[in-house]
Design a protein around this motif. Structure first.
Motif, short mmCIF file in Angstrom:
data_model
loop_
_atom_site.label_atom_id
_atom_site.label_comp_id
_atom_site.label_asym_id
_atom_site.label_seq_id
_atom_site.Cartn_x
_atom_site.Cartn_y
_atom_site.Cartn_z
N GLU A 1 11.92 -2.02 -5.19
CA GLU A 1 13.12 -1.24 -4.86
C GLU A 1 13.65 -0.49 -6.07
O GLU A 1 14.02 0.68 -5.98
CB GLU A 1 14.20 -2.15 -4.27
CG GLU A 1 13.94 -2.57 -2.84
CD GLU A 1 15.17 -3.19 -2.20
OE1 GLU A 1 16.23 -2.54 -2.22
OE2 GLU A 1 15.07 -4.32 -1.69
N ALA A 2 13.69 -1.16 -7.21
CA ALA A 2 14.21 -0.52 -8.41
C ALA A 2 13.32 0.65 -8.84
O ALA A 2 13.82 1.69 -9.30
CB ALA A 2 14.32 -1.54 -9.53
N ARG A 3 11.99 0.51 -8.67
CA ARG A 3 11.08 1.58 -9.07
C ARG A 3 11.13 2.76 -8.09
O ARG A 3 10.81 3.89 -8.46
CB ARG A 3 9.65 1.05 -9.13
CG ARG A 3 9.45 -0.11 -10.10
CD ARG A 3 9.38 0.36 -11.54
NE ARG A 3 9.27 -0.76 -12.45
CZ ARG A 3 8.13 -1.33 -12.81
NH1 ARG A 3 6.99 -0.88 -12.32
NH2 ARG A 3 8.12 -2.36 -13.65
N LEU A 4 11.53 2.50 -6.83
CA LEU A 4 11.55 3.55 -5.82
C LEU A 4 12.86 4.33 -5.79
O LEU A 4 12.92 5.43 -5.23
CB LEU A 4 11.32 2.95 -4.43
CG LEU A 4 9.92 2.42 -4.10
CD1 LEU A 4 9.94 1.67 -2.78
CD2 LEU A 4 8.92 3.56 -4.04
N THR A 5 13.89 3.80 -6.38
CA THR A 5 15.24 4.33 -6.19
C THR A 5 15.34 5.82 -6.44
O THR A 5 15.92 6.58 -5.64
CB THR A 5 16.23 3.59 -7.09
OG1 THR A 5 16.26 2.20 -6.69
CG2 THR A 5 17.62 4.17 -6.96
N ASP A 6 14.80 6.31 -7.52
CA ASP A 6 14.99 7.71 -7.91
C ASP A 6 13.90 8.66 -7.40
O ASP A 6 13.92 9.85 -7.73
CB ASP A 6 15.06 7.82 -9.44
CG ASP A 6 16.29 7.12 -10.00
OD1 ASP A 6 17.33 7.09 -9.30
OD2 ASP A 6 16.22 6.57 -11.12
N LEU A 7 12.98 8.15 -6.60
CA LEU A 7 11.92 9.03 -6.09
C LEU A 7 12.43 9.85 -4.92
O LEU A 7 13.16 9.35 -4.06
CB LEU A 7 10.70 8.21 -5.67
CG LEU A 7 9.99 7.43 -6.77
CD1 LEU A 7 8.75 6.76 -6.22
CD2 LEU A 7 9.62 8.34 -7.94
N TYR B 1 6.95 12.82 -11.83
CA TYR B 1 8.04 11.84 -11.89
C TYR B 1 7.61 10.64 -12.72
O TYR B 1 6.48 10.16 -12.59
CB TYR B 1 8.44 11.39 -10.49
CG TYR B 1 9.04 12.49 -9.65
CD1 TYR B 1 10.38 12.84 -9.78
CD2 TYR B 1 8.25 13.21 -8.75
CE1 TYR B 1 10.92 13.87 -9.01
CE2 TYR B 1 8.78 14.23 -7.99
CZ TYR B 1 10.12 14.56 -8.12
OH TYR B 1 10.64 15.58 -7.39
N PRO B 2 8.48 10.14 -13.57
CA PRO B 2 8.11 9.01 -14.44
C PRO B 2 8.06 7.70 -13.65
O PRO B 2 9.10 7.15 -13.27
CB PRO B 2 9.23 8.99 -15.49
CG PRO B 2 10.40 9.61 -14.79
CD PRO B 2 9.85 10.62 -13.84
N VAL B 3 6.88 7.22 -13.36
CA VAL B 3 6.69 5.95 -12.65
C VAL B 3 5.70 5.10 -13.42
O VAL B 3 4.80 5.62 -14.09
CB VAL B 3 6.19 6.17 -11.21
CG1 VAL B 3 7.27 6.81 -10.37
CG2 VAL B 3 4.94 7.00 -11.19
N PRO C 1 0.80 -1.22 0.00
CA PRO C 1 0.00 0.00 0.00
C PRO C 1 0.84 1.28 0.00
O PRO C 1 0.51 2.23 -0.70
CB PRO C 1 -0.84 -0.13 1.27
CG PRO C 1 -0.15 -1.14 2.11
CD PRO C 1 0.52 -2.07 1.17
N GLN C 2 1.91 1.32 0.78
CA GLN C 2 2.70 2.54 0.84
C GLN C 2 3.45 2.80 -0.46
O GLN C 2 3.63 3.96 -0.86
CB GLN C 2 3.68 2.48 2.02
CG GLN C 2 3.00 2.62 3.37
CD GLN C 2 3.96 3.08 4.44
OE1 GLN C 2 4.79 3.96 4.22
NE2 GLN C 2 3.85 2.48 5.62
N ALA C 3 3.89 1.75 -1.13
CA ALA C 3 4.55 1.94 -2.42
C ALA C 3 3.55 2.49 -3.45
O ALA C 3 3.87 3.38 -4.23
CB ALA C 3 5.15 0.63 -2.89
N ALA C 4 2.34 1.95 -3.44
CA ALA C 4 1.31 2.45 -4.36
C ALA C 4 1.03 3.93 -4.08
O ALA C 4 0.85 4.73 -5.01
CB ALA C 4 0.04 1.63 -4.22
N TRP C 5 1.01 4.30 -2.79
CA TRP C 5 0.75 5.69 -2.43
C TRP C 5 1.89 6.60 -2.91
O TRP C 5 1.65 7.69 -3.43
CB TRP C 5 0.58 5.80 -0.92
CG TRP C 5 0.17 7.15 -0.45
CD1 TRP C 5 0.91 8.04 0.26
CD2 TRP C 5 -1.08 7.79 -0.68
NE1 TRP C 5 0.20 9.18 0.51
CE2 TRP C 5 -1.03 9.06 -0.06
CE3 TRP C 5 -2.25 7.42 -1.34
CZ2 TRP C 5 -2.08 9.95 -0.09
CZ3 TRP C 5 -3.31 8.31 -1.37
CH2 TRP C 5 -3.23 9.55 -0.75
#
Length: 515
Positions: free
Chosen positions: A172-178, A160-162, A146-150
């Protein structure tokens, strides 16, 4: 598990814009104020205000000096909470597993219901379109936690491109640059991390766990572990209310009742989603109009049978509003429903069933009742009584559902005079129980006819072509009948139903006409 986050950015501003009476592209400069009463500041501002130089955090006094016609609305936390709860009630039609995320949006666990909506892309399209119809701008994020989706939903809003993340191993790879600023962490924690050059989520994840927890708190490290799915993140699911109530405040005075239809459509669309989630419909709902200088006006909209389609409910409300005489201007409007009823969706088969075929009659009854009022539309129903004048009764048209479903689609409208419809239930005096032809129209009061040599007259001499049929007794209610009925035809080719009283054989009466 798979979660969809629906983030409502600048919710106080969206609430204010949603209450407008026209498309958001035409809004005047608008700001939301917050802070102390003696020095309020700008919490949010619409595009028109920003283009004229308004900045977030600017004092309201400076804002007024910059824009003369600036519209200012104070932030109302209670209104934000009720708005998110009503939004969650609408979203429950897609999944029952919904969690409220602070006062900014909702989280939906959709793994169990994804196939019902033909896949993720179709479901996301429904959510975006539906949110737009409600007057909201949403940002969506998809992830196994849930927190990653948020985080993804907020990142998408800020440009930001997600992409949607379907696998836990990819988080982890999708969160790295946020940026860490997307996390709901205290400002002092984010400032301390920024001072150390740690500004992205990936920077935190690469730090030693013990040192990070010791310096910035174990709860911050636990947050990161829940985001990437290494710690459980149990959520309390939203519980839908038993009834529906929604209110919108305009912040200005509305003079024309018909101008209320634009925001009303949004409220009814939201209510439709709530009713779909509950598998229910409504047979009546209330419009409560708050007036500027008078007590509130309540308009009740009734239906012949349970309904939940927003377009149909809006058409009935339009009829009632068009007749409303408002003693003052309207500053707020609410939609309230107290009682929910079971609702069966209409068949969508190629060959419609009897329920679908009766919908036209029911819609007609609803529209006539909304336009003319409950006391001017009624239906007729048969009663088990052999006396013609006692074999039918009139009742409120809102009770027409039962008769329509059983195929007795008898309804009428009374304006200045009453039109009486068919009745067929009768029995002969000897108890044989034979059904006899009955006229389409009965006179409210039988009319005594003149005679010519013992022959009844009505636009000429009446020729008897059938009869007699004897109808008698009625001692139990003090209205006895002792008559012989005949079918006759006059020179104008009118077919009539006549009778003569057996206690006065020279007395003929006209009781009805055959079609």
């Amino acid at each position: 598990m798979l979660w969809i986050a629906l983030y409502l950015p600048e919710l106080p501003l969206q609430i204010a814009e949603r209450a407008q009476l026209a498309d958001s592209r035409h809004f005047a400069p608008l700001v939301i104020s917050t802070g102390a009463d003696n020095r309020p500041v700008v919490y949010a501002a619409n595009r028109a205000a920003l283009e004229l130089g308004i900045q977030i955090g600017m004092t309201i006094a400076s804002s007024r000096a910059l824009i003369n016609d600036l519209h200012i609305e104070p932030r109302q936390l209670d209104n934000e909470i009720s708005t998110v709860h009503n939004f969650a009630s609408w979203a429950c039609q897609f999944t029952p597993s919904i969690s409220i995320q602070a006062h900014e949006g909702i989280l939906m666990e959709i793994s169990a219901t994804l196939m019902m909506h033909d896949g993720l892309s179709v479901l996301l399209g429904k959510l975006r379109r539906g949110s737009h119809e409600l007057g909201y701008h949403v940002s969506c994020g998809v992830a196994p936690t849930p927190q990653a989706a948020w985080l993804f939903s907020k990142a998408r809003h800020y440009g930001y491109p997600v992409r949607a993340c379907m696998a836990l191993t990819d988080i982890e790879a999708r969160l790295t640059d946020l940026p860490l600023a997307l996390l709901d962490w205290p400002h002092e924690v984010l400032s301390k991390l920024s001072g150390l050059g740690i500004v992205r989520v990936g920077d935190c994840l690469r730090l030693p766990s013990e040192g990070f927890a010791k310096r910035f708190g174990p709860e911050r490290w636990a947050d990161l572990q829940r985001i990437i799915g290494r710690l459980p993140d149990p959520r309390a699911y939203f519980v839908m209310p038993e009834t529906y109530s929604a209110r919108t405040e305009f912040g200005f005075e509305v003079n024309d009742a018909m101008a209320l239809l634009f925001p009303l459509k949004r409220l009814l669309t939201e209510m439709e989603g709530f009713l779909r989630a509950r598998g229910a419909g409504v047979q009546s709902f209330r419009l409560v109009l708050t007036l500027s200088h008078k007590v509130p006006v309540t308009i009740v909209v009734g239906l012949a049978q349970p309904e939940r389609n927003a377009e149909r409910l809006l058409s009935l409300a339009r009829e009632r509003l068009s007749q409303a005489q408002l003693p003052s201007t309207v500053i707020a409007m609410a939609v309230e429903v107290e009682r929910l009823l079971p609702f069966i969706e209409a068949s969508k088969s190629w060959l419609p069933d009897s329920q679908v075929q009766s919908d036209g009659w029911i819609q007609l009854i609803d529209k006539l009742t909304a336009r003319l009022g409950n006391d001017r539309v009624y239906r007729l129903r048969t009663v088990e009584d052999h006396r013609p004048e006692q074999s039918w009764q009139s009742s409120n048209a809102m009770d027409a559902q039962a008769s329509i479903k059983t195929g007795a689609r008898k309804h009428a409208t009374k304006s200045q005079s009453k039109i009486h419809a068919t009745h067929k239930a009768a029995a002969t005096a000897n108890g044989a129980g034979l059904n006899r032809p009955r006229p389409l129209f009965l006179l409210p009061i039988p009319r005594k006819l003149m005679l010519d040599g013992g022959v009844p007259l009505c636009h000429g001499r009446i020729d008897i072509i059938a009869g007699p049929e004897r109808i008698e007794t009625g001692w139990w209610d003090g209205q006895p009948a002792l008559r012989d009925y005949y079918v006759g035809r006059n020179p104008h080719n009118e077919t009539m139903w006549l009778y003569r009283n057996l206690h006065d054989l020279d007395s003929w009466h006209l009781h009805g006409y055959f079609a």
